[in-house]
Design a protein around this motif. Sequence first.
Motif, mmCIF file in Angstrom:
data_model
loop_
_atom_site.group_PDB
_atom_site.id
_atom_site.type_symbol
_atom_site.label_atom_id
_atom_site.label_comp_id
_atom_site.label_asym_id
_atom_site.label_seq_id
_atom_site.Cartn_x
_atom_site.Cartn_y
_atom_site.Cartn_z
ATOM 1 N N ASP A 74 0.831 -1.208 0.000
ATOM 2 C CA ASP A 74 0.000 0.000 0.000
ATOM 3 C C ASP A 74 0.866 1.260 0.000
ATOM 4 O OD1 ASP A 74 -2.468 1.239 -0.160
ATOM 5 O OD2 ASP A 74 -2.603 1.518 2.019
ATOM 6 N N SER A 75 1.943 1.214 -0.812
ATOM 7 C CA SER A 75 2.833 2.370 -0.970
ATOM 8 C C SER A 75 3.546 2.254 -2.311
ATOM 9 C CB SER A 75 3.861 2.423 0.166
ATOM 10 O OG SER A 75 4.761 1.344 0.063
ATOM 11 N N GLU A 76 4.195 3.329 -2.702
ATOM 12 C CA GLU A 76 4.956 3.306 -3.950
ATOM 13 C C GLU A 76 6.224 2.474 -3.754
ATOM 14 O OE1 GLU A 76 4.438 4.502 -7.176
ATOM 15 O OE2 GLU A 76 2.425 4.588 -6.299
ATOM 16 N N PRO A 77 6.623 1.723 -4.769
ATOM 17 C CA PRO A 77 7.844 0.922 -4.640
ATOM 18 C C PRO A 77 9.075 1.831 -4.560
ATOM 19 C CG PRO A 77 6.956 0.745 -6.857
ATOM 20 C CD PRO A 77 5.976 1.536 -6.056
ATOM 21 N N PRO A 78 10.084 1.416 -3.815
ATOM 22 C CA PRO A 78 11.306 2.226 -3.727
ATOM 23 C C PRO A 78 12.098 2.132 -5.029
ATOM 24 C CG PRO A 78 11.583 0.176 -2.545
ATOM 25 C CD PRO A 78 10.158 0.217 -3.002
ATOM 26 N N PRO A 79 12.965 3.084 -5.265
ATOM 27 C CA PRO A 79 13.731 3.091 -6.523
ATOM 28 C C PRO A 79 14.955 2.187 -6.478
ATOM 29 C CG PRO A 79 14.303 5.004 -5.225
ATOM 30 C CD PRO A 79 13.240 4.261 -4.459
ATOM 31 N N PHE A 80 14.761 0.959 -6.004
ATOM 32 C CA PHE A 80 15.874 0.022 -5.917
ATOM 33 C C PHE A 80 15.813 -0.969 -7.064
ATOM 34 C CE2 PHE A 80 15.309 0.862 -1.184
ATOM 35 C CZ PHE A 80 16.215 1.907 -1.202
ATOM 36 N N ASN A 81 16.833 -1.821 -7.143
ATOM 37 C CA ASN A 81 16.911 -2.755 -8.263
ATOM 38 C C ASN A 81 15.874 -3.878 -8.161
ATOM 39 O OD1 ASN A 81 17.929 -4.760 -6.515
ATOM 40 N ND2 ASN A 81 20.038 -4.167 -6.939
ATOM 41 N N ARG A 82 15.748 -4.574 -9.225
ATOM 42 C CA ARG A 82 14.768 -5.653 -9.357
ATOM 43 C C ARG A 82 14.951 -6.730 -8.288
ATOM 44 N NH1 ARG A 82 11.587 -8.170 -13.201
ATOM 45 N NH2 ARG A 82 11.440 -10.385 -12.756
ATOM 46 N N ARG A 83 16.185 -7.098 -8.031
ATOM 47 C CA ARG A 83 16.480 -8.134 -7.045
ATOM 48 C C ARG A 83 15.919 -7.751 -5.667
ATOM 49 N NH1 ARG A 83 22.451 -10.240 -6.823
ATOM 50 N NH2 ARG A 83 21.917 -12.420 -6.729
ATOM 51 N N TYR A 84 16.048 -6.478 -5.303
ATOM 52 C CA TYR A 84 15.507 -6.001 -4.025
ATOM 53 C C TYR A 84 13.985 -6.150 -4.019
ATOM 54 C CZ TYR A 84 14.153 -2.943 -0.211
ATOM 55 O OH TYR A 84 13.586 -2.437 0.937
ATOM 56 N N LEU A 85 13.341 -5.713 -5.099
ATOM 57 C CA LEU A 85 11.878 -5.821 -5.184
ATOM 58 C C LEU A 85 11.445 -7.278 -5.033
ATOM 59 C CD1 LEU A 85 11.047 -3.372 -8.140
ATOM 60 C CD2 LEU A 85 10.751 -2.959 -5.689
ATOM 61 N N GLU A 86 12.118 -8.171 -5.737
ATOM 62 C CA GLU A 86 11.769 -9.594 -5.663
ATOM 63 C C GLU A 86 11.885 -10.118 -4.236
ATOM 64 O OE1 GLU A 86 14.109 -11.938 -8.377
ATOM 65 O OE2 GLU A 86 13.507 -10.723 -10.091
ATOM 66 N N SER A 87 12.983 -9.812 -3.575
ATOM 67 C CA SER A 87 13.203 -10.368 -2.232
ATOM 68 C C SER A 87 12.203 -9.805 -1.223
ATOM 69 C CB SER A 87 14.640 -10.117 -1.758
ATOM 70 O OG SER A 87 14.862 -8.744 -1.539
ATOM 71 N N ARG A 88 11.915 -8.528 -1.303
ATOM 72 C CA ARG A 88 10.951 -7.930 -0.370
ATOM 73 C C ARG A 88 9.534 -8.411 -0.655
ATOM 74 N NH1 ARG A 88 10.719 -7.201 3.626
ATOM 75 N NH2 ARG A 88 9.569 -5.293 3.838
ATOM 76 N N LEU A 89 9.189 -8.561 -1.927
ATOM 77 C CA LEU A 89 7.872 -9.088 -2.273
ATOM 78 C C LEU A 89 7.735 -10.536 -1.798
ATOM 79 C CD1 LEU A 89 7.363 -7.573 -5.837
ATOM 80 C CD2 LEU A 89 5.946 -7.121 -3.813
ATOM 81 N N ALA A 90 8.793 -11.320 -1.959
ATOM 82 C CA ALA A 90 8.754 -12.714 -1.510
ATOM 83 C C ALA A 90 8.519 -12.772 0.001
ATOM 84 C CB ALA A 90 10.056 -13.426 -1.877
ATOM 85 N N TYR A 91 9.215 -11.918 0.727
ATOM 86 C CA TYR A 91 9.022 -11.900 2.179
ATOM 87 C C TYR A 91 7.593 -11.478 2.517
ATOM 88 C CZ TYR A 91 9.451 -10.905 7.104
ATOM 89 O OH TYR A 91 9.256 -10.900 8.461
ATOM 90 N N ARG A 92 7.107 -10.443 1.857
ATOM 91 C CA ARG A 92 5.764 -9.914 2.161
ATOM 92 C C ARG A 92 4.672 -10.947 1.847
ATOM 93 N NH1 ARG A 92 3.089 -6.704 5.517
ATOM 94 N NH2 ARG A 92 1.406 -5.597 4.513
ATOM 95 N N ILE A 93 4.815 -11.667 0.753
ATOM 96 C CA ILE A 93 3.840 -12.706 0.394
ATOM 97 C C ILE A 93 3.773 -13.756 1.504
ATOM 98 C CG2 ILE A 93 3.429 -14.639 -1.198
ATOM 99 C CD1 ILE A 93 4.568 -12.714 -3.433
ATOM 100 N N GLN A 94 4.939 -14.190 1.958
ATOM 101 C CA GLN A 94 4.981 -15.183 3.036
ATOM 102 C C GLN A 94 4.478 -14.606 4.351
ATOM 103 O OE1 GLN A 94 8.661 -17.852 2.717
ATOM 104 N NE2 GLN A 94 9.186 -16.028 1.505
ATOM 105 N N GLU A 95 4.823 -13.361 4.617
ATOM 106 C CA GLU A 95 4.387 -12.712 5.850
ATOM 107 C C GLU A 95 2.863 -12.615 5.912
ATOM 108 O OE1 GLU A 95 5.613 -8.632 8.163
ATOM 109 O OE2 GLU A 95 5.201 -8.477 6.022
ATOM 110 N N LEU A 96 2.256 -12.234 4.816
ATOM 111 C CA LEU A 96 0.797 -12.092 4.795
ATOM 112 C C LEU A 96 0.097 -13.444 4.878
ATOM 113 C CD1 LEU A 96 0.423 -9.239 2.146
ATOM 114 C CD2 LEU A 96 0.078 -9.068 4.628
ATOM 115 N N SER A 97 0.705 -14.467 4.291
ATOM 116 C CA SER A 97 0.084 -15.794 4.303
ATOM 117 C C SER A 97 0.340 -16.572 5.587
ATOM 118 C CB SER A 97 0.594 -16.625 3.123
ATOM 119 O OG SER A 97 0.210 -16.031 1.914
#
Length: 150
Positions: free
Chosen positions: A31-54
Motif C-alpha cells: 500500500d505504498s509506492e515501490p522504492p527506486p531500488f533494483n529488481r532483485r531487491y523488489l523480488e526479495s521484499r515481495l517474496a518476504y511480504r507474500i509469506q508474511e501475509l500468508s
Amino acid sequence: MTTHDLIPARLAALKTTPTPDLKKQWRELFDSEPPPFNRRYLESRLAYRIQELSLGGLKPETIRRLERLGEELDGGDRKKSRIRADTMPITGTRLIREWQGVEHVVTVTADGFEWQGRPYKSLSAIARAITGTRWNGWVFFGLRSRRART
C-alpha cells in the motif's frame, strides 16, 4: 488446495514477472509506492511480504527484542545504525591477535573497545599500545586487508 500451497508457485513466478508488474504487486501488498531500488531487491521484499501475509510475520516479542538490540547498538540513531552496521563488529565480539608470542583479546563494546580492562575508542590506539608503533587497528586485528582503501 490451501493458500499455503500456492506460496511456492507465487514466489517462483516473481523471477519471471516483468518489473512493471512487480511494482504493481508492491503497491498492492505494501500500500505504498515501490522504492527506486533494483529488481532483485523488489523480488526479495515481495517474496518476504507474500509469506508474511500468508503465514504471519514476526511475533511481537521478537520485534520488541530486535528493537531493543537496535537501540543498544545505535541509541536509536538511524544514520548511525547504517554506518555502524557496515563498519563495527557486533558488540560482544572478541578480537584475538597474537603479537610477539602474547595473545591479546579485545572485546567490542557499545562505546568502542576494551583491552586489558580498559576502554578504548579505537582499535588503532590498542594496536599502538600493543606494538609501540602506529598501526591501522582494523588491519592489525585482521578486519581489513592492507590493500583495502575504505
